[in-house]
Design a protein around this motif. Structure first.
Motif, PDB file in Angstrom:
ATOM      1  N   TYR A  11       0.726  -1.401  -0.017  1.00  0.00           N
ATOM      2  CA  TYR A  11       0.080  -0.029   0.115  1.00  0.00           C
ATOM      3  C   TYR A  11       0.811   1.167   0.115  1.00  0.00           C
ATOM      4  O   TYR A  11       1.936   1.113   0.541  1.00  0.00           O
ATOM      5  N   GLN A  12       0.271   2.324  -0.674  1.00  0.00           N
ATOM      6  CA  GLN A  12       1.026   3.547  -0.493  1.00  0.00           C
ATOM      7  C   GLN A  12       1.069   4.175   0.916  1.00  0.00           C
ATOM      8  O   GLN A  12      -0.048   3.965   1.656  1.00  0.00           O
ATOM      9  N   GLU A  13       1.746   5.270   0.961  1.00  0.00           N
ATOM     10  CA  GLU A  13       1.767   5.877   2.223  1.00  0.00           C
ATOM     11  C   GLU A  13       0.476   6.567   2.451  1.00  0.00           C
ATOM     12  O   GLU A  13      -0.307   7.042   1.527  1.00  0.00           O
ATOM     13  N   GLY A  14       0.175   6.661   3.626  1.00  0.00           N
ATOM     14  CA  GLY A  14      -1.312   7.285   4.009  1.00  0.00           C
ATOM     15  C   GLY A  14      -2.450   6.281   4.107  1.00  0.00           C
ATOM     16  O   GLY A  14      -3.354   6.658   4.960  1.00  0.00           O
ATOM     17  N   VAL A  15      -2.325   5.048   3.691  1.00  0.00           N
ATOM     18  CA  VAL A  15      -3.261   4.075   3.770  1.00  0.00           C
ATOM     19  C   VAL A  15      -2.987   3.479   5.177  1.00  0.00           C
ATOM     20  O   VAL A  15      -2.015   3.184   5.479  1.00  0.00           O
ATOM     21  N   THR A  16      -4.305   3.322   5.958  1.00  0.00           N
ATOM     22  CA  THR A  16      -4.081   2.829   7.426  1.00  0.00           C
ATOM     23  C   THR A  16      -4.435   1.223   7.519  1.00  0.00           C
ATOM     24  O   THR A  16      -4.118   0.555   8.557  1.00  0.00           O
ATOM     25  N   GLU A  17      -5.206   0.772   6.624  1.00  0.00           N
ATOM     26  CA  GLU A  17      -5.704  -0.503   6.574  1.00  0.00           C
ATOM     27  C   GLU A  17      -5.974  -1.466   5.521  1.00  0.00           C
ATOM     28  O   GLU A  17      -6.211  -0.740   4.377  1.00  0.00           O
ATOM     29  N   CYS A  18      -5.483  -2.449   5.550  1.00  0.00           N
ATOM     30  CA  CYS A  18      -5.599  -3.412   4.229  1.00  0.00           C
ATOM     31  C   CYS A  18      -7.040  -3.426   3.675  1.00  0.00           C
ATOM     32  O   CYS A  18      -8.037  -3.906   4.605  1.00  0.00           O
ATOM     33  N   ALA A  19      -7.401  -3.249   2.356  1.00  0.00           N
ATOM     34  CA  ALA A  19      -8.718  -3.542   1.900  1.00  0.00           C
ATOM     35  C   ALA A  19      -9.249  -5.126   1.993  1.00  0.00           C
ATOM     36  O   ALA A  19     -10.365  -5.224   2.121  1.00  0.00           O
ATOM     37  N   ASP A  20      -8.364  -5.977   2.013  1.00  0.00           N
ATOM     38  CA  ASP A  20      -8.685  -7.225   2.014  1.00  0.00           C
ATOM     39  C   ASP A  20      -8.808  -7.928   3.214  1.00  0.00           C
ATOM     40  O   ASP A  20      -9.387  -8.772   3.563  1.00  0.00           O
ATOM     41  N   CYS A  21      -8.066  -7.469   4.164  1.00  0.00           N
ATOM     42  CA  CYS A  21      -8.016  -7.933   5.626  1.00  0.00           C
ATOM     43  C   CYS A  21      -8.156  -7.051   6.614  1.00  0.00           C
ATOM     44  O   CYS A  21      -7.533  -6.346   6.948  1.00  0.00           O
ATOM     45  N   PRO A  22      -9.825  -6.781   6.821  1.00  0.00           N
ATOM     46  CA  PRO A  22     -10.189  -5.565   7.613  1.00  0.00           C
ATOM     47  C   PRO A  22      -9.337  -5.637   9.250  1.00  0.00           C
ATOM     48  O   PRO A  22      -9.286  -7.150   9.594  1.00  0.00           O
ATOM     49  N   GLY A  23      -8.859  -4.803   9.709  1.00  0.00           N
ATOM     50  CA  GLY A  23      -8.408  -5.014  11.297  1.00  0.00           C
ATOM     51  C   GLY A  23      -6.927  -5.385  11.129  1.00  0.00           C
ATOM     52  O   GLY A  23      -6.274  -5.096  12.142  1.00  0.00           O
ATOM     53  N   SER A  24      -6.466  -5.406   9.908  1.00  0.00           N
ATOM     54  CA  SER A  24      -5.014  -5.903   9.709  1.00  0.00           C
ATOM     55  C   SER A  24      -4.129  -4.724   9.773  1.00  0.00           C
ATOM     56  O   SER A  24      -4.451  -3.809   8.902  1.00  0.00           O
ATOM     57  N   ALA A  25      -2.974  -4.761  10.518  1.00  0.00           N
ATOM     58  CA  ALA A  25      -2.374  -3.415  10.683  1.00  0.00           C
ATOM     59  C   ALA A  25      -1.442  -3.444   9.384  1.00  0.00           C
ATOM     60  O   ALA A  25      -0.945  -4.510   8.914  1.00  0.00           O
ATOM     61  N   LEU A  26      -0.888  -2.392   8.856  1.00  0.00           N
ATOM     62  CA  LEU A  26      -0.111  -2.049   7.790  1.00  0.00           C
ATOM     63  C   LEU A  26       1.191  -1.617   8.301  1.00  0.00           C
ATOM     64  O   LEU A  26       1.341  -1.068   9.366  1.00  0.00           O
ATOM     65  N   VAL A  27       2.377  -2.263   7.889  1.00  0.00           N
ATOM     66  CA  VAL A  27       3.936  -2.167   8.763  1.00  0.00           C
ATOM     67  C   VAL A  27       4.860  -1.687   7.496  1.00  0.00           C
ATOM     68  O   VAL A  27       4.508  -2.275   6.512  1.00  0.00           O
ATOM     69  N   ASP A  28       6.046  -1.605   7.730  1.00  0.00           N
ATOM     70  CA  ASP A  28       6.807  -1.104   6.949  1.00  0.00           C
ATOM     71  C   ASP A  28       7.643  -2.342   6.493  1.00  0.00           C
ATOM     72  O   ASP A  28       7.464  -3.538   7.281  1.00  0.00           O
TER      73      ASP A  28
END
Length: 146
Positions: A11-28
């Motif tokens: 995901y690009q910067e600014g997106v906070t949640e995965c569209a396919d996995c609700p509740g899953s955190a995005l990390v670097d």
């Protein structure tokens, strides 16, 4: 870039949640590597080794569930042996192999050994309870026989 810890989507910067996995955190990317999760485009480099064997699929599933709870990468691999192998080689291989990531082998072996001991203890207790119940019912008169 940010990545979903569940599915690995980028995901690009600014997106906070995965569209396919609700509740899953995005990390670097570094956090993904620390968790041994491959990034998109990177080949799978983990080596899986046998941690245990099981004689039936139910036991194999029990071991997999136990390891998944501990977040150990695991899969079941059915063996390809059968009755002909016994005739030709004299050896019957277990039906299921429990494969784990090489770096998790020691921990997985410990957990499975602990689970085996617990299952054996439970099995022994169940056998004693069945014997006790059988002794109790042997001395009683069956209903309707009076």
């Amino acid at each position: 870039m940010k990545y979903c810890m569940q599915c690995g989507s980028e995901y690009q910067e600014g997106v906070t949640e995965c569209a396919d996995c609700p509740g899953s955190a995005l990390v670097d990317a570094e956090a993904m590597r620390q968790r041994h999760i491959p990034l998109p485009g990177e080949g799978e480099t983990r080596k899986f080794v046998r941690a245990a064997t099981a004689e039936d699929p139910f036991t194999a599933e029990d071991y997999v569930r136990l390891l998944e709870i501990q977040r150990i990468p695991v899969f079941i691999r059915p063996r390809r042996s059968g009755s002909v192998d016994v005739l030709t080689t004299g050896a019957l291989e277990p039906w299921w192999e429990i494969m784990v990531g090489e770096e998790y082998l020691e921990r997985a072996v410990q957990l499975i050994a602990q689970e085996k001991r617990q299952l054996e203890a439970t099995s022994a207790e169940a056998a004693l309870a069945a014997e006790e119940e059988e002794r109790e019912t042997e001395g009683s008169v069956p209903p309707g026989s009076l």
